[in-house]
Design an enzyme around this catalytic site. Structure first.
Site, PDB file in Angstrom:
ATOM      1  N   MET A   1      -1.557  -7.020   7.341  1.00  0.00           N
ATOM      2  CA  MET A   1      -2.649  -7.880   6.845  1.00  0.00           C
ATOM      3  C   MET A   1      -2.295  -8.578   5.533  1.00  0.00           C
ATOM      4  O   MET A   1      -3.194  -8.980   4.785  1.00  0.00           O
ATOM      5  CB  MET A   1      -3.913  -7.034   6.648  1.00  0.00           C
ATOM      6  CG  MET A   1      -4.356  -6.278   7.885  1.00  0.00           C
ATOM      7  SD  MET A   1      -5.701  -5.145   7.520  1.00  0.00           S
ATOM      8  CE  MET A   1      -5.733  -4.172   9.049  1.00  0.00           C
ATOM      9  N   SER A   2      -1.014  -8.713   5.250  1.00  0.00           N
ATOM     10  CA  SER A   2      -0.650  -9.340   3.972  1.00  0.00           C
ATOM     11  C   SER A   2       0.581 -10.212   4.152  1.00  0.00           C
ATOM     12  O   SER A   2       0.898 -10.659   5.254  1.00  0.00           O
ATOM     13  CB  SER A   2      -0.377  -8.247   2.924  1.00  0.00           C
ATOM     14  OG  SER A   2       0.785  -7.523   3.259  1.00  0.00           O
TER      15      SER A   2
ATOM     16  N   HIS B   1      -4.801   0.485  -4.326  1.00  0.00           N
ATOM     17  CA  HIS B   1      -4.175  -0.693  -4.934  1.00  0.00           C
ATOM     18  C   HIS B   1      -4.662  -0.725  -6.379  1.00  0.00           C
ATOM     19  O   HIS B   1      -5.792  -1.128  -6.633  1.00  0.00           O
ATOM     20  CB  HIS B   1      -4.648  -1.977  -4.251  1.00  0.00           C
ATOM     21  CG  HIS B   1      -4.275  -2.063  -2.806  1.00  0.00           C
ATOM     22  ND1 HIS B   1      -3.196  -2.780  -2.363  1.00  0.00           N
ATOM     23  CD2 HIS B   1      -4.831  -1.508  -1.708  1.00  0.00           C
ATOM     24  CE1 HIS B   1      -3.122  -2.678  -1.054  1.00  0.00           C
ATOM     25  NE2 HIS B   1      -4.096  -1.908  -0.634  1.00  0.00           N
TER      26      HIS B   1
ATOM     27  N   TYR C   1      -8.864 -10.158   3.667  1.00  0.00           N
ATOM     28  CA  TYR C   1     -10.001  -9.439   4.281  1.00  0.00           C
ATOM     29  C   TYR C   1     -11.010  -8.944   3.250  1.00  0.00           C
ATOM     30  O   TYR C   1     -12.119  -8.564   3.588  1.00  0.00           O
ATOM     31  CB  TYR C   1      -9.524  -8.267   5.158  1.00  0.00           C
ATOM     32  CG  TYR C   1      -8.725  -7.196   4.450  1.00  0.00           C
ATOM     33  CD1 TYR C   1      -9.327  -6.314   3.561  1.00  0.00           C
ATOM     34  CD2 TYR C   1      -7.369  -7.068   4.678  1.00  0.00           C
ATOM     35  CE1 TYR C   1      -8.589  -5.336   2.899  1.00  0.00           C
ATOM     36  CE2 TYR C   1      -6.620  -6.110   4.034  1.00  0.00           C
ATOM     37  CZ  TYR C   1      -7.235  -5.245   3.143  1.00  0.00           C
ATOM     38  OH  TYR C   1      -6.502  -4.300   2.509  1.00  0.00           O
ATOM     39  N   GLU C   2     -10.630  -8.969   1.986  1.00  0.00           N
ATOM     40  CA  GLU C   2     -11.592  -8.590   0.951  1.00  0.00           C
ATOM     41  C   GLU C   2     -12.561  -9.733   0.662  1.00  0.00           C
ATOM     42  O   GLU C   2     -13.497  -9.576  -0.123  1.00  0.00           O
ATOM     43  CB  GLU C   2     -10.860  -8.200  -0.340  1.00  0.00           C
ATOM     44  CG  GLU C   2      -9.987  -6.970  -0.174  1.00  0.00           C
ATOM     45  CD  GLU C   2      -9.150  -6.697  -1.416  1.00  0.00           C
ATOM     46  OE1 GLU C   2      -9.737  -6.285  -2.437  1.00  0.00           O
ATOM     47  OE2 GLU C   2      -7.924  -6.895  -1.365  1.00  0.00           O
TER      48      GLU C   2
ATOM     49  N   SER D   1       0.825  -1.210   0.000  1.00  0.00           N
ATOM     50  CA  SER D   1       0.000   0.000   0.000  1.00  0.00           C
ATOM     51  C   SER D   1       0.856   1.255   0.000  1.00  0.00           C
ATOM     52  O   SER D   1       1.743   1.403   0.838  1.00  0.00           O
ATOM     53  CB  SER D   1      -0.882   0.050   1.258  1.00  0.00           C
ATOM     54  OG  SER D   1      -1.616  -1.121   1.378  1.00  0.00           O
TER      55      SER D   1
ATOM     56  N   ALA E   1       2.853  -2.298   3.810  1.00  0.00           N
ATOM     57  CA  ALA E   1       2.685  -1.256   4.820  1.00  0.00           C
ATOM     58  C   ALA E   1       2.351  -1.974   6.116  1.00  0.00           C
ATOM     59  O   ALA E   1       1.576  -2.928   6.098  1.00  0.00           O
ATOM     60  CB  ALA E   1       1.541  -0.333   4.423  1.00  0.00           C
TER      61      ALA E   1
ATOM     62  N   HIS F   1      -6.172  -8.989  -0.694  1.00  0.00           N
ATOM     63  CA  HIS F   1      -6.003  -9.412   0.691  1.00  0.00           C
ATOM     64  C   HIS F   1      -7.146 -10.339   1.077  1.00  0.00           C
ATOM     65  O   HIS F   1      -8.250 -10.233   0.531  1.00  0.00           O
ATOM     66  CB  HIS F   1      -6.026  -8.188   1.620  1.00  0.00           C
ATOM     67  CG  HIS F   1      -4.956  -7.183   1.325  1.00  0.00           C
ATOM     68  ND1 HIS F   1      -5.072  -6.292   0.281  1.00  0.00           N
ATOM     69  CD2 HIS F   1      -3.773  -6.935   1.923  1.00  0.00           C
ATOM     70  CE1 HIS F   1      -3.973  -5.539   0.249  1.00  0.00           C
ATOM     71  NE2 HIS F   1      -3.169  -5.903   1.232  1.00  0.00           N
TER      72      HIS F   1
ATOM     73  N   HIS G   1      -6.570   4.959   7.405  1.00  0.00           N
ATOM     74  CA  HIS G   1      -6.034   4.396   6.149  1.00  0.00           C
ATOM     75  C   HIS G   1      -5.425   5.469   5.247  1.00  0.00           C
ATOM     76  O   HIS G   1      -4.424   5.232   4.576  1.00  0.00           O
ATOM     77  CB  HIS G   1      -7.133   3.638   5.387  1.00  0.00           C
ATOM     78  CG  HIS G   1      -6.666   3.064   4.074  1.00  0.00           C
ATOM     79  ND1 HIS G   1      -5.695   2.083   3.990  1.00  0.00           N
ATOM     80  CD2 HIS G   1      -7.004   3.351   2.788  1.00  0.00           C
ATOM     81  CE1 HIS G   1      -5.472   1.784   2.717  1.00  0.00           C
ATOM     82  NE2 HIS G   1      -6.256   2.537   1.972  1.00  0.00           N
TER      83      HIS G   1
ATOM     84  N   ASN H   1       2.384   3.646  10.349  1.00  0.00           N
ATOM     85  CA  ASN H   1       1.774   4.183  11.576  1.00  0.00           C
ATOM     86  C   ASN H   1       2.284   3.359  12.741  1.00  0.00           C
ATOM     87  O   ASN H   1       2.663   2.209  12.555  1.00  0.00           O
ATOM     88  CB  ASN H   1       0.236   4.065  11.502  1.00  0.00           C
ATOM     89  CG  ASN H   1      -0.204   2.621  11.266  1.00  0.00           C
ATOM     90  OD1 ASN H   1      -0.191   2.134  10.134  1.00  0.00           O
ATOM     91  ND2 ASN H   1      -0.563   1.941  12.338  1.00  0.00           N
TER      92      ASN H   1
END
Ligand code: HPA
Length: 291
Positions: free
Chosen positions: A219-220, A63, A87-88, A32, A115, A85, A255, A243
């Site tokens: 998350m990846s 993305h 989560y999608e 990201s 990220a 990802h 985000h 962050n």
């Protein structure tokens, strides 16, 4: 008719080969906010993910979704600008489909970037971190299902139970550290802990993850690295701390901020990765000629 993952990945690789003549040797997955790196590719053939059969398409802002083939400093690369990802709502098989295709295309090494939230308080936003190892807390594994030995790109790879003890290549990490030192960029090492998302973590989760030994949270990456190691690809992982993780600073995680930090760190990121490419390529090529 549903075909098996290998047949689908092989068909995608064939479709890419028919559009870009040169075979890539090195895969680069851009996280990201790091998509601008794709501008470095010369003699580029850009293929929209939507045009590759079976390739999953991202739904997240930031993305964009292109596979770019070409050269950077003479190294034949395949650059993924954007990834999907779990989560999608994608299955682990879909999330890792691109990495498998890149392996079948001829990439023997991958630079995987992302990220991440910083758990280690010695980091700050904008810090680049070389991933030394990971903790997979997503509750799943991309190698689930029948083992598929045809994914092996090297002798000995493609096993049912495969080794993850040096998932993030010690020699590629050493190259990254030496190059960061030359460029006077701090590059600490850290353990990346993967969650499913899409929510950011609670402060209690981050305190727990710190006790588990995590320096970064994201998350990846872990599933892509799992299939890369199953195939026998060598991996370098680089995180950009966009962050500090939840509860470390008294501020919600946004985000848009994650994306903005990515853009600001882009110059350092680009300089580091670009200079590393010929070094990684020659390390991997020596191997191939020795084997
Ligand atoms: N948590 C999880 N994933 C992330 C974060 C975070 O704080 N920042 C960027 N990706």
């Amino acid at each position: 008719m549903m075909t098996d993952p290998y047949t689908r990945a092989a068909a995608a690789a064939e479709s890419i080969r028919s559009r870009a003549r040169e075979r890539p040797t090195l895969a680069i997955i851009l996280g990201s906010g790091l998509g601008e790196f794709a501008r470095e590719v010369e003699n580029a053939t850009a293929i929209d993910y939507a045009e590759i059969p079976g390739w999953p398409i991202s739904t997240v802002e930031g993305h964009s979704g292109k596979l770019i083939l070409g050269t950077i400093l003479g190294v034949r690369v395949a650059v993924m600008q954007g990834r999907v990802h779990a989560y999608e709502g994608y299955s682990m098989n879909e999330v890792t489909f691109p990495m498998r295709v890149l392996g079948l295309l001829g990439c023997t090494a991958a630079i995987v970037t992302n990220a991440a939230g910083g758990i280690n308080t010695s980091y700050s936003t904008g810090t680049l971190v070389s991933i030394s190892d990971h903790i997979n807390l997503t509750g799943s594994n991309a190698a689930l299902g029948p083992n598929e030995p045809r994914f092996a790109i090297k002798p000995g790879a493609g096993q049912r139970f495969f080794d993850m003890s040096t998932a993030y290549s010690p020699r590629l990490r050493a190259l990254a550290h030496a190059e960061a030192e030359r460029q006077k960029i701090p590059l600490p090492e850290g353990v990346y802990l993967a969650v499913l998302g899409p929510s950011f973590e609670t402060p209690a989760e981050i305190r727990a993850f710190r006790k588990l030994g995590a320096d970064l949270v994201g998350m990846s990456t872990v599933h892509e690295v799992l299939v890369a190691r199953h195939m026998g690809m060598e991996v370098l992982g680089i995180s950009l701390v966009t962050n500090m993780a939840a509860g470390i600073v008294a501020q919600p995680i946004d985000h848009r901020e994650v994306m903005e930090i990515g853009r600001r760190a882009a110059v350092q990121f680009t300089n580091l990765i670009k200079a590393l490419l010929p070094q990684v390529a020659s390390a991997v090529a020596e191997d191939a000629s020795a084997g």
